[in-house]
Design a protein around this motif. Sequence first.
Motif, PDB file in Angstrom:
ATOM      1  N   LYS A  50    -125.613 -13.961   4.775  1.00  0.00           N
ATOM      2  CA  LYS A  50    -125.542 -13.647   6.367  1.00  0.00           C
ATOM      3  C   LYS A  50    -124.626 -15.029   6.533  1.00  0.00           C
ATOM      4  O   LYS A  50    -123.964 -15.308   7.726  1.00  0.00           O
ATOM      5  N   ASP A  51    -124.280 -16.203   6.136  1.00  0.00           N
ATOM      6  CA  ASP A  51    -124.056 -17.565   6.373  1.00  0.00           C
ATOM      7  C   ASP A  51    -122.089 -17.489   5.387  1.00  0.00           C
ATOM      8  O   ASP A  51    -122.033 -19.222   5.684  1.00  0.00           O
ATOM      9  N   SER A  52    -122.410 -16.884   4.642  1.00  0.00           N
ATOM     10  CA  SER A  52    -121.013 -17.137   4.232  1.00  0.00           C
ATOM     11  C   SER A  52    -119.815 -17.076   4.866  1.00  0.00           C
ATOM     12  O   SER A  52    -120.019 -16.575   6.307  1.00  0.00           O
ATOM     13  N   GLU A  53    -118.727 -17.760   4.569  1.00  0.00           N
ATOM     14  CA  GLU A  53    -117.695 -17.831   5.082  1.00  0.00           C
ATOM     15  C   GLU A  53    -116.659 -16.901   5.178  1.00  0.00           C
ATOM     16  O   GLU A  53    -116.210 -16.595   5.970  1.00  0.00           O
ATOM     17  N   CYS A  54    -116.971 -15.741   4.010  1.00  0.00           N
ATOM     18  CA  CYS A  54    -116.598 -14.179   4.049  1.00  0.00           C
ATOM     19  C   CYS A  54    -117.030 -12.852   5.506  1.00  0.00           C
ATOM     20  O   CYS A  54    -116.500 -12.374   5.953  1.00  0.00           O
ATOM     21  N   LEU A  55    -118.777 -13.218   5.507  1.00  0.00           N
ATOM     22  CA  LEU A  55    -118.907 -12.704   6.659  1.00  0.00           C
ATOM     23  C   LEU A  55    -118.471 -13.269   8.075  1.00  0.00           C
ATOM     24  O   LEU A  55    -117.972 -12.235   8.849  1.00  0.00           O
ATOM     25  N   GLU A  56    -118.457 -14.444   8.281  1.00  0.00           N
ATOM     26  CA  GLU A  56    -117.979 -15.342   9.384  1.00  0.00           C
ATOM     27  C   GLU A  56    -116.663 -14.914   9.388  1.00  0.00           C
ATOM     28  O   GLU A  56    -116.244 -14.379  10.480  1.00  0.00           O
ATOM     29  N   ALA A  57    -115.360 -14.741   8.497  1.00  0.00           N
ATOM     30  CA  ALA A  57    -114.404 -14.970   8.915  1.00  0.00           C
ATOM     31  C   ALA A  57    -113.959 -12.488   9.024  1.00  0.00           C
ATOM     32  O   ALA A  57    -113.493 -12.528  10.166  1.00  0.00           O
ATOM     33  N   ALA A  58    -114.967 -11.605   8.922  1.00  0.00           N
ATOM     34  CA  ALA A  58    -114.806 -10.317   8.852  1.00  0.00           C
ATOM     35  C   ALA A  58    -115.519 -10.316  10.460  1.00  0.00           C
ATOM     36  O   ALA A  58    -115.328  -9.537  10.954  1.00  0.00           O
ATOM     37  N   GLU A  59    -116.689 -10.913  10.842  1.00  0.00           N
ATOM     38  CA  GLU A  59    -116.798 -10.755  12.251  1.00  0.00           C
ATOM     39  C   GLU A  59    -116.460 -11.199  13.057  1.00  0.00           C
ATOM     40  O   GLU A  59    -116.060 -10.799  14.519  1.00  0.00           O
ATOM     41  N   LEU A  60    -115.241 -12.679  13.320  1.00  0.00           N
ATOM     42  CA  LEU A  60    -114.188 -13.020  13.566  1.00  0.00           C
ATOM     43  C   LEU A  60    -112.745 -11.869  13.801  1.00  0.00           C
ATOM     44  O   LEU A  60    -112.905 -11.399  14.811  1.00  0.00           O
ATOM     45  N   VAL A  61    -112.621 -11.405  12.480  1.00  0.00           N
ATOM     46  CA  VAL A  61    -112.205 -10.540  12.626  1.00  0.00           C
ATOM     47  C   VAL A  61    -111.865  -9.042  13.736  1.00  0.00           C
ATOM     48  O   VAL A  61    -111.228  -8.965  14.130  1.00  0.00           O
ATOM     49  N   VAL A  62    -113.755  -8.910  12.857  1.00  0.00           N
ATOM     50  CA  VAL A  62    -113.998  -7.617  14.371  1.00  0.00           C
ATOM     51  C   VAL A  62    -113.789  -7.590  15.096  1.00  0.00           C
ATOM     52  O   VAL A  62    -113.709  -7.330  16.482  1.00  0.00           O
ATOM     53  N   GLY A  63    -114.307  -8.715  16.215  1.00  0.00           N
ATOM     54  CA  GLY A  63    -114.449  -9.680  17.399  1.00  0.00           C
ATOM     55  C   GLY A  63    -112.900  -8.969  17.849  1.00  0.00           C
ATOM     56  O   GLY A  63    -113.155  -8.725  19.423  1.00  0.00           O
ATOM     57  N   GLU A  64    -112.419  -9.825  16.840  1.00  0.00           N
ATOM     58  CA  GLU A  64    -110.665  -9.924  18.342  1.00  0.00           C
ATOM     59  C   GLU A  64    -110.014  -8.373  18.047  1.00  0.00           C
ATOM     60  O   GLU A  64    -109.301  -8.305  19.097  1.00  0.00           O
ATOM     61  N   LEU A  65    -110.719  -8.351  16.691  1.00  0.00           N
ATOM     62  CA  LEU A  65    -109.881  -6.201  16.891  1.00  0.00           C
ATOM     63  C   LEU A  65    -110.226  -5.553  18.609  1.00  0.00           C
ATOM     64  O   LEU A  65    -109.573  -4.951  18.626  1.00  0.00           O
ATOM     65  N   ALA A  66    -111.112  -5.999  18.731  1.00  0.00           N
ATOM     66  CA  ALA A  66    -112.028  -4.780  18.961  1.00  0.00           C
ATOM     67  C   ALA A  66    -112.167  -5.747  20.688  1.00  0.00           C
ATOM     68  O   ALA A  66    -112.290  -4.380  21.714  1.00  0.00           O
ATOM     69  N   ALA A  67    -112.160  -6.739  20.996  1.00  0.00           N
ATOM     70  CA  ALA A  67    -111.418  -7.079  22.142  1.00  0.00           C
ATOM     71  C   ALA A  67    -110.253  -6.588  22.579  1.00  0.00           C
ATOM     72  O   ALA A  67    -110.288  -6.546  23.160  1.00  0.00           O
TER      73      ALA A  67
END
Length: 162
Positions: A50-67
């Motif tokens: 949950k606190d990994s850099e990979c998950l945070e990067a994926a979460e950010l990419v999803v957030g940007e593409l969804a926005a």
Amino acid sequence: MKCEIRDQSRMSPRAPSPEPFRQRFSSTRRGARLARLLAAQQLAAWGWAKDSECLEAAELVVGELAANAATHGHLPGRDFLLTMTLIGCPEGRSGMLRIEVADCRGERLPAPVAEPRSLGEQGRGLLLVSALASGWGVAPRPPSGKTVWAELPGPPLQQVHP
């Protein structure tokens, strides 16, 4: 291109990739936020720390593409579709994550801004996606939409929890 042929009988069996995650969301800011939150939850369910850099990067990419889909791909009464797929298993990694966000505005293609305004609220999303993803692009989605995709390497195998 490097191609390697290995004796399959001596290779350790790999677990099959999980089924892709697919979910429709309303083309609103709330829908984009929910897409980001559910993507993080799904990656954690697939074993990503949950606190990994990979998950945070994926979460950010999803957030940007969804926005972007909610802001620039919005048509009244139409949703956007988020799909996440784990593919392949590069050496020492848990796989590659392909993120796809499809919307109904095929005529509005994304283009990163060369230099976003310093105080502007927009123009940085695709620059972030470019920095975090190993690749991204756009594909037509007939009859009139588009799919924006990005691929990110998964976490190292020791960071994946079964």
